[in-house]
Design a protein around this motif. Structure first.
Motif, PDB file in Angstrom:
ATOM      1  N   LEU A  89       1.293  -4.966  -3.786  1.00 12.78           N
ATOM      2  CA  LEU A  89       1.963  -3.664  -3.847  1.00 12.78           C
ATOM      3  C   LEU A  89       3.149  -3.683  -2.906  1.00 12.78           C
ATOM      4  N   PHE A  90       4.295  -3.229  -3.397  1.00 12.58           N
ATOM      5  CA  PHE A  90       5.472  -3.113  -2.532  1.00 12.58           C
ATOM      6  C   PHE A  90       5.532  -1.670  -2.042  1.00 12.58           C
ATOM      7  N   LYS A  91       5.320  -1.488  -0.750  1.00 11.82           N
ATOM      8  CA  LYS A  91       5.233  -0.143  -0.173  1.00 11.82           C
ATOM      9  C   LYS A  91       6.471   0.146   0.668  1.00 11.82           C
ATOM     10  N   GLY A  92       6.976   1.380   0.536  1.00  9.12           N
ATOM     11  CA  GLY A  92       8.127   1.810   1.316  1.00  9.12           C
ATOM     12  C   GLY A  92       7.721   2.307   2.691  1.00  9.12           C
ATOM     13  N   GLU A  93       8.696   2.828   3.438  1.00  9.52           N
ATOM     14  CA  GLU A  93       8.435   3.206   4.828  1.00  9.52           C
ATOM     15  C   GLU A  93       7.450   4.362   4.957  1.00  9.52           C
ATOM     16  N   GLN A  94       7.382   5.232   3.948  1.00  9.21           N
ATOM     17  CA  GLN A  94       6.400   6.330   3.990  1.00  9.21           C
ATOM     18  C   GLN A  94       5.116   5.929   3.244  1.00  9.21           C
ATOM     19  N   ASP A  95       4.901   4.621   3.110  1.00  9.21           N
ATOM     20  CA  ASP A  95       3.726   4.100   2.431  1.00  9.21           C
ATOM     21  C   ASP A  95       3.710   4.437   0.935  1.00  9.21           C
ATOM     22  N   GLN A  96       4.874   4.845   0.378  1.00  8.31           N
ATOM     23  CA  GLN A  96       4.915   5.152  -1.048  1.00  8.31           C
ATOM     24  C   GLN A  96       5.051   3.863  -1.862  1.00  8.31           C
ATOM     25  N   LEU A  97       4.469   3.878  -3.068  1.00  4.50           N
ATOM     26  CA  LEU A  97       4.510   2.698  -3.931  1.00  4.50           C
ATOM     27  C   LEU A  97       5.887   2.563  -4.578  1.00  4.50           C
ATOM     28  N   LEU A  98       6.548   1.402  -4.380  1.00  6.98           N
ATOM     29  CA  LEU A  98       7.886   1.185  -4.952  1.00  6.98           C
ATOM     30  C   LEU A  98       7.898   0.069  -5.989  1.00  6.98           C
ATOM     31  N   GLY A  99       6.825  -0.716  -6.030  1.00  2.57           N
ATOM     32  CA  GLY A  99       6.766  -1.803  -7.007  1.00  2.57           C
ATOM     33  C   GLY A  99       5.409  -2.460  -6.942  1.00  2.57           C
ATOM     34  N   PHE A 100       5.088  -3.262  -7.969  1.00  3.94           N
ATOM     35  CA  PHE A 100       3.832  -4.008  -7.899  1.00  3.94           C
ATOM     36  C   PHE A 100       3.910  -5.283  -8.708  1.00  3.94           C
ATOM     37  N   ALA A 101       2.992  -6.184  -8.387  1.00  2.00           N
ATOM     38  CA  ALA A 101       2.800  -7.394  -9.178  1.00  2.00           C
ATOM     39  C   ALA A 101       1.298  -7.572  -9.310  1.00  2.00           C
ATOM     40  N   LEU A 102       0.814  -7.603 -10.549  1.00  5.21           N
ATOM     41  CA  LEU A 102      -0.617  -7.714 -10.807  1.00  5.21           C
ATOM     42  C   LEU A 102      -0.863  -8.976 -11.616  1.00  5.21           C
ATOM     43  N   LEU A 103      -1.760  -9.827 -11.126  1.00  2.67           N
ATOM     44  CA  LEU A 103      -2.049 -11.082 -11.809  1.00  2.67           C
ATOM     45  C   LEU A 103      -3.540 -11.207 -12.038  1.00  2.67           C
ATOM     46  N   GLY A 104      -3.896 -11.841 -13.142  1.00  2.00           N
ATOM     47  CA  GLY A 104      -5.303 -12.056 -13.449  1.00  2.00           C
ATOM     48  C   GLY A 104      -5.987 -10.732 -13.735  1.00  2.00           C
ATOM     49  N   ALA A 105      -7.236 -10.582 -13.233  1.00  2.00           N
ATOM     50  CA  ALA A 105      -8.027  -9.384 -13.532  1.00  2.00           C
ATOM     51  C   ALA A 105      -7.361  -8.114 -13.021  1.00  2.00           C
ATOM     52  N   ALA A 106      -6.526  -8.242 -11.993  1.00  2.00           N
ATOM     53  CA  ALA A 106      -5.871  -7.060 -11.417  1.00  2.00           C
ATOM     54  C   ALA A 106      -4.922  -6.377 -12.406  1.00  2.00           C
ATOM     55  N   THR A 107      -4.553  -7.052 -13.504  1.00  2.00           N
ATOM     56  CA  THR A 107      -3.659  -6.411 -14.479  1.00  2.00           C
ATOM     57  C   THR A 107      -4.289  -5.143 -15.053  1.00  2.00           C
ATOM     58  N   SER A 108      -5.622  -5.018 -14.946  1.00  2.00           N
ATOM     59  CA  SER A 108      -6.278  -3.815 -15.478  1.00  2.00           C
ATOM     60  C   SER A 108      -5.872  -2.567 -14.694  1.00  2.00           C
TER      61      SER A 108
END
Lengths: 55, 382
Positions: free
Chosen positions: B349-368
């Motif tokens: 998870l790519f998190k910004g300074e306020q801990d907000q989600l700005l991007g992600f990369a999910l591989l394998g089972a995590a794609t769910s």
């Protein structure tokens, strides 16, 4: 159980697998999926899918 | 007779726009001019069709005649547009001069040329459209050893596809891990290991310098001094928007053909979408942005100006040995990757300074987790 393929991006919906992460349980028939559902990969509408023959 | 709304290009951008347009304007004259055959196919399927055992002919989901019928459009295939006369609102083509009312450029992108030395440099192939795919399949017949330039999205998909169909694949890329522009290192390493488990051999941190030899027996020399034997050399090092036609017509171009949120170029009667377009500063050669653009441009052309909106648009990488979905943070985002590695996959998870989600990369089972995470991402163009 049948499979349907999105004609835009190639995504395959397999009735036997469903899309549990999308709230669609395994075994859900294609016809039971709401008409406003869209392809998780490219966003096209259900009407744009085509049935794919499985072996 | 009114000059038709004219689309240049019959890829996903051109044909999907035509379909959307027909829903709103059932009877308006519509013309598609294309340098290709005009059959409808999905370009993302070209890099995973071997394992699916699909030929080029099977990938052409609808022949051009069927498209003409469905779209009630005139389709001029194998017709290259050589110039746009903006004053007269006429296209110059091999088939003569064609007047337009509104013009849409859906020209796509070219494969970057690797710029190699060696007597067989010209034998390096790339697969950028259905005709090139057909050629690639002919060349591939009976070949087992493939050298692949590029470990980006298309390169990884081809590597998976070629290896899964029983071929020996050597992948060369200057980056230190596959999908380096989209994935943090730990995730790239996971993908690397999965592809390596399938038999793919990576040569990273180096590049191909020269290709020597003759048809079916090439010697590929790398900058690190190694040499690889190959029966076929495939290049997938990236895309470059097709700008020449727009630029020669005096339209604003930058990395892509410059358009505003209405997908309008610097000429109010000319629009652009898809891989050739730079929308509000962004060139995004993926399927979802094309669909968003087609849905906005159709009403705009029909008389209701509709700015394009890009929600978060995760990109699916078609590497079955390692299912991967990535939503890269916007250019210039401030933050950091937080990577969780488990036995069955990677959740980054790519998190910004306020801990907000700005991007992600999910591989394998995590794609769910894609469906749960995607709605938390900021829109790309709100």
């Amino acid at each position: 159980m049948r499979q349907f393929q999105c004609i835009v991006c190639g995504f395959i919906y397999d009735e036997s697998v469903g899309l549990p992460e999308d709230g669609i349980a395994a075994g859900t028939a294609w016809d039971a999926i709401p008409e406003d559902w869209s392809c998780p990969d490219c966003g096209v509408a259900k009407a744009d899918f085509e049935m794919v023959q499985i072996a | 007779m009114t000059a038709p709304i004219t689309l240049v290009g019959s890829g996903l951008a051109g044909y999907n726009l035509a379909r959307e347009l027909r829903k709103l304007l059932p009877d308006a004259p519509l013309r598609v001019v294309t340098a290709d055959a005009g059959d409808f196919y999905s370009k993302p399927m070209l890099s995973n069709a071997l394992t699916a055992n699909k030929t080029a002919a099977q990938l052409a989901m609808k022949p051009v005649a069927k498209m003409v019928e469905e779209l009630k459009a005139e389709v001029l295939s194998h017709t290259r547009v050589t110039a746009i006369d903006r004053t007269a609102k006429v296209l110059h083509t091999a088939a003569g001069e064609l007047p337009y009312s509104k013009l849409v450029l859906a020209l796509g992108a070219d494969q970057l040329q690797p710029g190699l030395a060696g007597s067989a440099a010209a034998a390096v192939v790339s697969v950028n459209d259905l005709a090139e795919y057909a050629h690639f399949r002919e060349l591939l017949e009976g070949k087992q050893r493939i050298v692949l330039l590029g470990a980006g999205l298309i390169g990884c998909e081809f590597a998976n596809d070629l290896a899964a169909s029983g071929r020996q694949v050597d992948v060369v890329d200057l980056a230190n891990w596959p999908l380096s522009r989209l994935l943090p290192e730990t995730a790239g390493q996971y993908l690397h290991d999965k592809l390596a488990g399938l038999g793919v051999r990576f040569h990273l941190g180096t590049s191909v310098q020269a290709v020597e030899g003759e048809a079916g027996a090439y010697r590929v020399s790398l900058a690190n001094g190694k040499a690889l034997e190959a029966e076929l050399v495939l290049s997938a090092i990236g895309l470059r928007p097709r700008l020449q036609l727009a630029s020669a017509a005096g339209l604003a171009v930058n990395r892509g053909i410059v358009v505003n949120r209405l997908l309008q170029t610097s000429d109010p009667d000319i629009y652009a979408l898809g891989d050739c377009a730079e929308v509000d500063g962004q060139v995004l050669p993926f399927v979802l942005p094309i669909m968003q653009a087609a849905r906005a441009l159709a009403p705009t052309l029909a008389g209701t100006p509709t700015p394009v909106v890009y929600p978060a648009m995760p990109v699916v990488v078609k590497t079955p040995v390692c299912p991967t979905v990535v939503a890269p943070p916007a250019m210039g985002s401030v933050g950091a990757w937080q990577v969780e590695r488990s036995e069955t996959g990677i959740k980054a998870l790519f998190k910004g300074e306020q801990d907000q989600l700005l991007g992600f990369a999910l591989l394998g089972a995590a794609t769910s987790e894609r469906q749960a995470l995607a709605p938390q991402l900021p829109a790309v163009l709100a």
